[in-house]
Design a protein around this motif. Structure first.
Motif, PDB file in Angstrom:
ATOM      1  N   MET A 116       0.811  -1.199   0.000  1.00 11.46           N
ATOM      2  CA  MET A 116       0.000   0.000   0.000  1.00 11.46           C
ATOM      3  C   MET A 116       0.850   1.258   0.000  1.00 11.46           C
ATOM      4  O   MET A 116       0.377   2.363   0.142  1.00 11.46           O
ATOM      5  CB  MET A 116      -0.906   0.044   1.239  1.00 11.46           C
ATOM      6  N   THR A 117       2.142   1.100  -0.117  1.00 15.18           N
ATOM      7  CA  THR A 117       3.029   2.256  -0.174  1.00 15.18           C
ATOM      8  C   THR A 117       3.882   2.155  -1.412  1.00 15.18           C
ATOM      9  O   THR A 117       4.031   1.099  -2.009  1.00 15.18           O
ATOM     10  CB  THR A 117       3.951   2.309   1.059  1.00 15.18           C
ATOM     11  N   GLN A 118       4.453   3.302  -1.810  1.00 14.77           N
ATOM     12  CA  GLN A 118       5.363   3.281  -2.938  1.00 14.77           C
ATOM     13  C   GLN A 118       6.433   4.334  -2.712  1.00 14.77           C
ATOM     14  O   GLN A 118       6.193   5.367  -2.119  1.00 14.77           O
ATOM     15  CB  GLN A 118       4.629   3.553  -4.255  1.00 14.77           C
ATOM     16  N   ALA A 119       7.636   4.053  -3.204  1.00 19.32           N
ATOM     17  CA  ALA A 119       8.721   5.021  -3.064  1.00 19.32           C
ATOM     18  C   ALA A 119       8.492   6.186  -4.009  1.00 19.32           C
ATOM     19  O   ALA A 119       7.980   6.012  -5.106  1.00 19.32           O
ATOM     20  CB  ALA A 119      10.066   4.351  -3.372  1.00 19.32           C
ATOM     21  N   LEU A 120       8.858   7.390  -3.574  1.00 21.92           N
ATOM     22  CA  LEU A 120       8.758   8.567  -4.426  1.00 21.92           C
ATOM     23  C   LEU A 120       9.925   8.562  -5.403  1.00 21.92           C
ATOM     24  O   LEU A 120      11.066   8.417  -5.013  1.00 21.92           O
ATOM     25  CB  LEU A 120       8.794   9.843  -3.573  1.00 21.92           C
ATOM     26  N   THR A 121       9.627   8.778  -6.664  1.00 18.29           N
ATOM     27  CA  THR A 121      10.680   8.674  -7.670  1.00 18.29           C
ATOM     28  C   THR A 121      10.950   9.965  -8.398  1.00 18.29           C
ATOM     29  O   THR A 121      11.898  10.073  -9.136  1.00 18.29           O
ATOM     30  CB  THR A 121      10.283   7.606  -8.711  1.00 18.29           C
ATOM     31  N   GLY A 122      10.133  10.985  -8.242  1.00 19.30           N
ATOM     32  CA  GLY A 122      10.418  12.254  -8.918  1.00 19.30           C
ATOM     33  C   GLY A 122       9.165  12.848  -9.509  1.00 19.30           C
ATOM     34  O   GLY A 122       8.098  12.265  -9.474  1.00 19.30           O
ATOM     35  N   GLY A 123       9.309  14.057 -10.055  1.00 16.99           N
ATOM     36  CA  GLY A 123       8.169  14.739 -10.638  1.00 16.99           C
ATOM     37  C   GLY A 123       7.339  15.419  -9.581  1.00 16.99           C
ATOM     38  O   GLY A 123       7.630  15.403  -8.408  1.00 16.99           O
ATOM     39  N   HIS A 124       6.220  15.984 -10.000  1.00 19.56           N
ATOM     40  CA  HIS A 124       5.328  16.693  -9.104  1.00 19.56           C
ATOM     41  C   HIS A 124       4.001  15.956  -9.032  1.00 19.56           C
ATOM     42  O   HIS A 124       3.438  15.562 -10.037  1.00 19.56           O
ATOM     43  CB  HIS A 124       5.090  18.129  -9.589  1.00 19.56           C
ATOM     44  N   GLY A 125       3.507  15.808  -7.835  1.00 19.25           N
ATOM     45  CA  GLY A 125       2.234  15.148  -7.653  1.00 19.25           C
ATOM     46  C   GLY A 125       1.088  16.114  -7.822  1.00 19.25           C
ATOM     47  O   GLY A 125       1.239  17.265  -8.172  1.00 19.25           O
ATOM     48  N   THR A 178       9.210  16.145  -4.571  1.00 14.39           N
ATOM     49  CA  THR A 178      10.555  15.780  -5.000  1.00 14.39           C
ATOM     50  C   THR A 178      11.581  16.877  -4.770  1.00 14.39           C
ATOM     51  O   THR A 178      12.635  16.644  -4.180  1.00 14.39           O
ATOM     52  CB  THR A 178      10.534  15.401  -6.487  1.00 14.39           C
ATOM     53  N   GLU A 179      11.307  18.083  -5.261  1.00 12.77           N
ATOM     54  CA  GLU A 179      12.289  19.162  -5.129  1.00 12.77           C
ATOM     55  C   GLU A 179      12.550  19.486  -3.669  1.00 12.77           C
ATOM     56  O   GLU A 179      13.691  19.738  -3.266  1.00 12.77           O
ATOM     57  CB  GLU A 179      11.806  20.405  -5.878  1.00 12.77           C
ATOM     58  N   LEU A 180      11.490  19.501  -2.869  1.00 15.61           N
ATOM     59  CA  LEU A 180      11.652  19.788  -1.450  1.00 15.61           C
ATOM     60  C   LEU A 180      12.499  18.712  -0.776  1.00 15.61           C
ATOM     61  O   LEU A 180      13.428  19.009  -0.014  1.00 15.61           O
ATOM     62  CB  LEU A 180      10.276  19.881  -0.781  1.00 15.61           C
ATOM     63  N   LEU A 181      12.209  17.452  -1.053  1.00 18.63           N
ATOM     64  CA  LEU A 181      12.956  16.366  -0.430  1.00 18.63           C
ATOM     65  C   LEU A 181      14.399  16.319  -0.937  1.00 18.63           C
ATOM     66  O   LEU A 181      15.309  15.955  -0.190  1.00 18.63           O
ATOM     67  CB  LEU A 181      12.258  15.029  -0.692  1.00 18.63           C
ATOM     68  N   ASP A 182      14.594  16.715  -2.196  1.00 20.35           N
ATOM     69  CA  ASP A 182      15.969  16.838  -2.691  1.00 20.35           C
ATOM     70  C   ASP A 182      16.724  17.879  -1.880  1.00 20.35           C
ATOM     71  O   ASP A 182      17.877  17.675  -1.485  1.00 20.35           O
ATOM     72  CB  ASP A 182      15.982  17.231  -4.166  1.00 20.35           C
ATOM     73  N   PHE A 183      16.068  19.017  -1.657  1.00 17.13           N
ATOM     74  CA  PHE A 183      16.710  20.080  -0.885  1.00 17.13           C
ATOM     75  C   PHE A 183      16.976  19.645   0.553  1.00 17.13           C
ATOM     76  O   PHE A 183      17.997  19.986   1.140  1.00 17.13           O
ATOM     77  CB  PHE A 183      15.825  21.322  -0.898  1.00 17.13           C
ATOM     78  N   LEU A 184      16.029  18.876   1.114  1.00 13.29           N
ATOM     79  CA  LEU A 184      16.198  18.396   2.484  1.00 13.29           C
ATOM     80  C   LEU A 184      17.202  17.253   2.569  1.00 13.29           C
ATOM     81  O   LEU A 184      17.511  16.771   3.658  1.00 13.29           O
ATOM     82  CB  LEU A 184      14.845  17.935   3.048  1.00 13.29           C
ATOM     83  N   ALA A 185      17.701  16.815   1.407  1.00 15.81           N
ATOM     84  CA  ALA A 185      18.708  15.750   1.323  1.00 15.81           C
ATOM     85  C   ALA A 185      18.191  14.424   1.855  1.00 15.81           C
ATOM     86  O   ALA A 185      18.908  13.671   2.512  1.00 15.81           O
ATOM     87  CB  ALA A 185      19.984  16.166   2.061  1.00 15.81           C
ATOM     88  N   VAL A 186      16.919  14.133   1.565  1.00 16.00           N
ATOM     89  CA  VAL A 186      16.350  12.831   1.918  1.00 16.00           C
ATOM     90  C   VAL A 186      16.583  11.896   0.736  1.00 16.00           C
ATOM     91  O   VAL A 186      16.136  12.178  -0.381  1.00 16.00           O
ATOM     92  CB  VAL A 186      14.845  12.946   2.231  1.00 16.00           C
ATOM     93  N   ALA A 187      17.279  10.812   0.961  1.00 15.88           N
ATOM     94  CA  ALA A 187      17.596   9.885  -0.114  1.00 15.88           C
ATOM     95  C   ALA A 187      16.319   9.326  -0.740  1.00 15.88           C
ATOM     96  O   ALA A 187      15.304   9.132  -0.057  1.00 15.88           O
ATOM     97  CB  ALA A 187      18.466   8.750   0.416  1.00 15.88           C
TER      98      ALA A 187
END
Length: 506
Positions: A1-10, A114-123
């Motif tokens: 029921m979960t999926q990894a975030l891979t990029g783009g905007h939701g 994605t962009e926010l998590l990239d900035f927060l340096a979350v793998a």
């Protein structure tokens, strides 16, 4: 029921859905207006403001519609278990990847950040999207939430503490997780809590693992935690007891998170505050409004410059000469006196720069034509209008004809009188009648000629004056009004951009 975030905007649309666009438009308007303002704003102020604007734009690029909440705590505080309990997920569901506390992990509700998590340096492998078709609308209250499981702030690994230090200022809700044994840890209070008194509305303290305490000890631990918070200047911070074993407090935490999501994010509020600060610093660089520079000012200046060139005197001479039968000499326009042009230009500047800061006043003075150029342009405009021909054949012929008829009529009337008195052998009555008729017609012709000359004289004088004024008006528009308007337009753009945020909130 979960999926990894891979990029783009939701498809996430948070309560502050228009903040990013509105703030972005405002900051861009200020930046553009500053660039247009040029030297009319002090260079050091422009440099500082553009640097601050770049920082705001970087913040806005991350997306202010997301609300970031972070679980922060020491080793063994149970952050990861709370993370699972709040999200309602088990990370074992994502393949073999299991969250640890050596690097931040994120769970996102309602899309991808994605962009926010990239900035927060979350793998990427530590990004989880919370929701599936099975959830229906159960998680809607948390749409727009990014929940972080932060590294342990008291880890022996120095890089873990550095991660926490970097992320703490960037999150909207700080959730401090303490366990019943280490809630008084001096590192927590001295390094973090005591310096966050201005963020009390964005903080929450969870006394976790209360299932390990005797029932009667829980209130005493909570009271002790509150006392420590008061000592840190955090008497308004909410304290909730939690347990992932019994589920105590989990619903309360989710409710707090839902309230946090429902309000504007810290990023939006901070970005707007920074823009407001930029606007306040720039406010002294502009006036409260632009002076009125329109047709009335143009007409007034045109009249003054035309009169200075002798247009009025020339028009009067045209009127006088054209009214006479033989015409007359016409006055000639002359270049306006330098002192007069300087005075007219000075009055224009006084009106056009009223209420403007010195740099803008100097800009108008710099851009409008100097007095010498203005004098030359006015003189050329006036001299370019030819003087009219004041004598007119039609009015002259009518005048002469009327005079001849009147003279003939007088002669006929005299002869008629002689005939009626039998002084001469003449048909008295007919000659008398014809003479009177000719006198009447001649006088009528003389009056008509005079009226025609007067009407024509007025038309010639008015036409000359209007033609000259039209040309002088073009000089005023080109050499005074257009440069002034260009400066005032740049001033208006900056003033409006700076005032836009306050006007929207008002």
């Amino acid at each position: 029921m979960t999926q990894a975030l891979t990029g783009g905007h939701g498809a996430h649309v948070a309560p502050a859905a228009h903040d990013e666009s509105r703030l972005g438009e405002r900051v861009q308007a200020i930046a553009t207006a500053l660039e247009r303002a040029g030297e009319e704003v002090a260079p050091e102020l422009v440099e500082t403001s553009l640097r601050d604007i770049a920082r705001v734009e970087e913040r806005l690029a991350l997306g202010v519609d997301w609300t970031v909440a972070a679980l922060v705590g020491g080793t063994g505080s149970g952050k990861s278990s709370l993370f699972n309990a709040i999200s309602g997920l088990s990370f074992a569901d994502v393949g073999a990847i299991r969250p640890t506390t050596d690097r931040a992990t994120a769970c996102v509700w309602g899309g991808q950040a994605t962009e926010l998590l990239d900035f927060l340096a979350v793998a990427e492998q530590r990004r989880i999207e919370r929701e599936s078709v099975l959830d229906a609308d159960d998680e809607r209250a948390l749409h727009g939430l990014v929940l972080l499981d932060m590294p342990d702030h008291d880890s022996v690994a120095e890089e873990h503490a550095h991660q926490v230090d970097r992320l703490v200022p960037l999150v909207d809700m700080l959730i401090w997780v303490v366990d019943p044994q280490k809630y008084a840890d001096n590192a927590l209070h001295a390094r973090y809590l005591r310096g966050l008194a201005d963020r009390q509305d964005a903080m929450l303290v969870l006394v976790n693992q209360v299932d390990t305490l005797p029932e009667g000890a829980v209130p005493r631990v909570v009271d002790s935690v509150r006392d420590l918070l008061r000592a840190d200047g955090l008497d308004e911070v909410e304290v909730i007891t939690t347990s992932t074993v019994t589920g105590e407090g989990i619903a309360d935490v989710r409710e707090v998170l839902a309230r946090t999501v429902a309000r504007r994010s810290t990023a939006a509020r901070t970005a707007e505050a920074e823009i407001d600060a930029i606007a306040r610093r720039l406010a002294p660089a502009v006036g409260t409004a632009e002076p009125a520079v329109g047709d009335p000012q143009v007409e007034e200046t045109t009249e003054a410059l035309g009169d200075a060139a002798g247009v009025g005197a020339v028009a009067d001479s045209i009127r006088s000469a054209a009214s006479r039968v033989r015409g007359g000499a016409l006055a000639r326009p002359e270049p306006p006196a330098v002192g007069t042009v300087e005075a007219v230009r000075g009055r224009w500047l006084s009106t056009a720069t009223a209420g403007l800061p010195d740099r803008w006043r100097r800009a108008v003075d710099r851009d409008v034509a100097p007095a010498g150029e203005l004098r030359t342009a006015v003189a050329a405009a006036v001299e370019g209008v030819p003087l009219p021909q004041v004598r007119h054949r039609g009015t002259l012929a009518l005048h002469i004809g009327g005079l001849v008829l009147a003279v003939l009529g007088v002669v006929g009337a005299v002869l008629g009188l002689l005939g009626t008195r039998e002084v001469a052998d003449l048909p008295g009555a007919p000659l008398l009648g014809a003479g009177a008729g000719l006198v009447a017609v001649g006088l009528a012709a003389l009056v008509a000629a005079r009226l025609w000359r007067g009407s024509r004289a007025e038309r010639l004088a008015t036409g000359y004056r209007e033609t000259v004024h039209a040309r002088v008006r073009e000089v005023v528009r080109d050499d005074l009004a257009a440069p002034t308007t260009a400066v005032l337009d740049r001033h208006r753009a900056l003033r409006v951009a700076l005032a836009k945020g306050a006007a929207q909130r008002g």
